[in-house]
Scaffold this active site. Structure first.
Site, PDB file in Angstrom:
ATOM      1  N   ASP A   1      28.358  -1.234 -34.318  1.00  0.00           N
ATOM      2  CA  ASP A   1      27.887  -2.066 -33.212  1.00  0.00           C
ATOM      3  C   ASP A   1      28.708  -3.360 -33.247  1.00  0.00           C
ATOM      4  OD1 ASP A   1      26.799  -3.570 -35.262  1.00  0.00           O
ATOM      5  OD2 ASP A   1      24.727  -3.425 -34.577  1.00  0.00           O
TER       6      ASP A   1
ATOM      7  N   CYS B   1      26.891  -1.556 -39.169  1.00  0.00           N
ATOM      8  CA  CYS B   1      26.151  -2.480 -38.302  1.00  0.00           C
ATOM      9  C   CYS B   1      25.961  -3.767 -39.100  1.00  0.00           C
ATOM     10  CB  CYS B   1      24.843  -1.858 -37.800  1.00  0.00           C
ATOM     11  SG  CYS B   1      23.653  -1.411 -39.069  1.00  0.00           S
TER      12      CYS B   1
ATOM     13  N   THR C   1      23.384  -4.974 -41.135  1.00  0.00           N
ATOM     14  CA  THR C   1      22.937  -4.730 -42.511  1.00  0.00           C
ATOM     15  C   THR C   1      23.311  -3.345 -43.010  1.00  0.00           C
ATOM     16  OG1 THR C   1      20.851  -3.873 -41.649  1.00  0.00           O
ATOM     17  CG2 THR C   1      20.903  -6.221 -42.264  1.00  0.00           C
TER      18      THR C   1
ATOM     19  N   HIS D   1      26.444  12.311 -56.755  1.00  0.00           N
ATOM     20  CA  HIS D   1      25.118  12.941 -56.819  1.00  0.00           C
ATOM     21  C   HIS D   1      24.584  13.416 -55.475  1.00  0.00           C
ATOM     22  CE1 HIS D   1      23.723  11.144 -60.950  1.00  0.00           C
ATOM     23  NE2 HIS D   1      24.928  11.707 -61.003  1.00  0.00           N
TER      24      HIS D   1
ATOM     25  N   HIS E   1      22.718  18.701 -58.952  1.00  0.00           N
ATOM     26  CA  HIS E   1      22.650  17.920 -57.710  1.00  0.00           C
ATOM     27  C   HIS E   1      22.709  18.825 -56.481  1.00  0.00           C
ATOM     28  CE1 HIS E   1      22.883  14.494 -60.242  1.00  0.00           C
ATOM     29  NE2 HIS E   1      24.030  14.922 -60.765  1.00  0.00           N
TER      30      HIS E   1
HETATM   31  C1  RB5 Z   1      22.235  -6.480 -34.630  1.00  0.00           C
HETATM   32  O1  RB5 Z   1      21.871  -7.808 -34.441  1.00  0.00           O
HETATM   33  C2  RB5 Z   1      21.597  -5.919 -35.900  1.00  0.00           C
HETATM   34  O2  RB5 Z   1      20.218  -5.806 -35.735  1.00  0.00           O
HETATM   35  C3  RB5 Z   1      22.213  -4.594 -36.283  1.00  0.00           C
HETATM   36  O3  RB5 Z   1      23.575  -4.747 -36.424  1.00  0.00           O
HETATM   37  C4  RB5 Z   1      21.760  -3.972 -37.575  1.00  0.00           C
HETATM   38  O4  RB5 Z   1      21.801  -4.861 -38.627  1.00  0.00           O
HETATM   39  C5  RB5 Z   1      20.527  -3.186 -37.531  1.00  0.00           C
HETATM   40  O5  RB5 Z   1      20.066  -2.615 -38.527  1.00  0.00           O
END
Ligand code: RB5
Length: 152
Positions: free
Chosen positions: A8, A65, A67, A98, A133
């Site tokens: 994203d 993305c 996180t 694994h 595994h």
């Molecule tokens: C976007 O602001 C953020 O929510 C997205 O990139 C991500 O971290 C979602 O899990």
């Protein structure tokens, strides 16, 4: 090996770094976007990449993305996808040894560029150990067969 990559807006900058790195590693990489700085919804890009891997059209995927959490949630909805959120080197190595992870997920707002590149190098150069595994992965497959509703 071919790799499907997607992000994203929060993962775009890191995605571009990883595309360059995969090129240097002589790994063919297919970019599923996003390619602009405007805010987009990560499920749209997670779906594009995960579909390819789930269908066996492309062997591996990379999703980024903010996180890495959202992309992981999306990717692991797809049958046959084993997406691993790796924001550190130990997890990157173990997810291949694994879990035979086939999609690498990272958080563009969590890992720095150099660490992310090292995670990619480790993840792509570590082989699945098999043995006990594999028994566990077969159990995951059975769960998928029992509980995942496939698109008709
Ligand atoms: C976007 O602001 C953020 O929510 C997205 O990139 C991500 O971290 C979602 O899990």
């Amino acid at each position: 090996m071919r790799v499907a990559i997607g992000s994203d807006h929060a993962g775009l900058e890191l995605k571009n770094e990883i595309i360059t790195l995969l090129g240097d590693m002589k790994i063919e990489c297919i970019d599923f976007g996003t390619n602009g700085a405007q805010s987009v919804d990560y499920p749209d890009f997670g779906e594009k990449v995960s579909k390819e891997v789930s269908a066996g059209k492309i062997e591996r995927g990379v999703l980024i993305c903010g996180t890495g959490i959202g992309m992981s949630i999306v990717a692991n909805k797809f049958s046959g996808v084993r997406a691993s959120l790796c924001n550190d080197l130990f997890t990157a190595r173990m997810s291949r040894l694994h879990n035979d992870a086939n999609i690498l997920v990272m958080g563009g707002r969590i890992v720095g560029k150099d660490l992310a590149k090292e995670i990619v190098r480790v993840w792509f150069s570590t082989d699945f150990e098999g043995g006990r595994h594999l028994t566990r992965l077969n159990k995951i497959k059975q769960i998928e067969e029992r509980f995942i509703r496939h698109e008709l």
